[in-house]
Design an enzyme around this catalytic site. Sequence first.
Site, PDB file in Angstrom:
ATOM      1  N   ASP A 169       5.005  -0.027 -42.992  1.00 23.28           N
ATOM      2  CA  ASP A 169       6.431  -0.536 -42.377  1.00 23.28           C
ATOM      3  C   ASP A 169       6.337   0.255 -41.085  1.00 23.28           C
ATOM      4  O   ASP A 169       5.443   0.321 -40.331  1.00 23.28           O
ATOM      5  CB  ASP A 169       7.693  -0.423 -43.269  1.00 23.28           C
ATOM      6  CG  ASP A 169       8.848  -0.927 -42.766  1.00 23.28           C
ATOM      7  OD1 ASP A 169       8.737  -2.317 -43.124  1.00 23.28           O
ATOM      8  OD2 ASP A 169       9.695  -0.476 -42.091  1.00 23.28           O
ATOM      9  N   TYR A 294      14.844  -0.392 -34.586  1.00 25.58           N
ATOM     10  CA  TYR A 294      14.412  -1.703 -34.301  1.00 25.58           C
ATOM     11  C   TYR A 294      14.838  -2.097 -32.821  1.00 25.58           C
ATOM     12  O   TYR A 294      14.133  -2.642 -32.125  1.00 25.58           O
ATOM     13  CB  TYR A 294      15.020  -2.797 -35.160  1.00 25.58           C
ATOM     14  CG  TYR A 294      14.497  -2.821 -36.520  1.00 25.58           C
ATOM     15  CD1 TYR A 294      13.474  -3.941 -36.914  1.00 25.58           C
ATOM     16  CD2 TYR A 294      14.874  -1.765 -37.464  1.00 25.58           C
ATOM     17  CE1 TYR A 294      13.136  -4.048 -38.156  1.00 25.58           C
ATOM     18  CE2 TYR A 294      14.424  -1.910 -38.696  1.00 25.58           C
ATOM     19  CZ  TYR A 294      13.612  -2.877 -39.013  1.00 25.58           C
ATOM     20  OH  TYR A 294      12.821  -2.970 -40.372  1.00 25.58           O
ATOM     21  N   HIS A 345       4.957  -4.451 -50.531  1.00 24.97           N
ATOM     22  CA  HIS A 345       5.520  -3.736 -49.179  1.00 24.97           C
ATOM     23  C   HIS A 345       5.791  -2.185 -49.695  1.00 24.97           C
ATOM     24  O   HIS A 345       5.401  -1.582 -48.736  1.00 24.97           O
ATOM     25  CB  HIS A 345       6.702  -4.231 -48.755  1.00 24.97           C
ATOM     26  CG  HIS A 345       7.105  -3.822 -47.366  1.00 24.97           C
ATOM     27  ND1 HIS A 345       6.213  -3.772 -46.269  1.00 24.97           N
ATOM     28  CD2 HIS A 345       8.218  -3.086 -46.962  1.00 24.97           C
ATOM     29  CE1 HIS A 345       6.898  -3.380 -45.219  1.00 24.97           C
ATOM     30  NE2 HIS A 345       7.935  -2.747 -45.635  1.00 24.97           N
TER      31      HIS A 345
END
Length: 367
Positions: A169, A294, A345
């Site tokens: 990630d 982000y 994930h």
Amino acid sequence: MAAIRPFRIAIPDDDLADLQSRLHQTRWPEAECVDDWSQGIPLAYTRELASYWAEQYDWRAREAALNRFDHYTTEIDGLDIHFIHQRSSQADAFPLLITHGWPGSIVEFHKVIEPLTERGFDVVCPSLPGYGFSGKPTATGWGIEKIASAWDTLMGELGYDRFGAQGGDWGAAVTTQIGRNGGRCAAIHLNMPLGFPPGKLENPTAEEKRALERGAYYQKWDSGYSKQQSTRPQTLGYGLVDSPVGQLAWIVEKFWSWMDCDGHPENVLTKDELLDNVMLYWLTASGASSARLYWESFNAFGGFDRVELPTGVASFPKEILQAPRDWCENGYNITHWTTMPRGGHFAAFEQPELYVDDVATFFASVR
């Protein structure tokens, strides 16, 4: 050189009482109109998890479990960085930097830190800026490039002139940048490699079709969180920092979606483990500050210069992005690739034994 200060997790009783009060006073929406998770995390399960959180979850026991590790903080570029530094008993231990992502935390690694030290690694596990017990940036600029530089500085301050780096990630993006920079880093290992098709695919293979289908599904059904966090993280933060159930739902839905869990997160993780991770966001009021990464760096998952350092990859079947090896080889000098039989994930959290074995096998070739 900045001072390295011992740190211990010690949440005030008042914070725990406030959490319990907020959970009891939750204003609930009506139930979803479907009998699955397609409209989001179902009301019945959310209420079940929130009730457990309020009435049965024992933070003090979980806090003590996390405190079995050696925690520290130090200041880098004006920001306090929290990290675990767990040394191996082996004299020739190899330093390994492992980095989490969103919506994860250092909790993701609680099942792999000790096995890695037993396999001869000194493990350094920092909390990303704005996450957990690290400081929250008060100005822009703490994107992937700066974090990668800060992590290299941290390893130098710990006395390591050569180390390996691992991540998935955001941890994959940071680790990729560390590998691109070189410096003290000798090699990198990823469980979410960043790979893209080489132009238009006229006759995609079965593996490429799966990758394209998974990418299309993510864009259509699974990426709304990233659009919000990369454009208006502050707006989102008011709800996440004020409502524990809001923070829980925002995170746990992604664990359901991104784990190899056969339709339910508790098929892989316990309620306690899910809530441990949520707590590192709730207790530190990190809903907005974590989302800002982000805003800073979402384009870091696009194209980039090739990493020439030796690169290992553990490819898990339920990963968000399932780039085939040849797509990834355009961006990395891949010297090790393992196609895993199961897992998603949150590799270290879901499949700790597979994760440790692959990491140890890869770095044995460069240590």
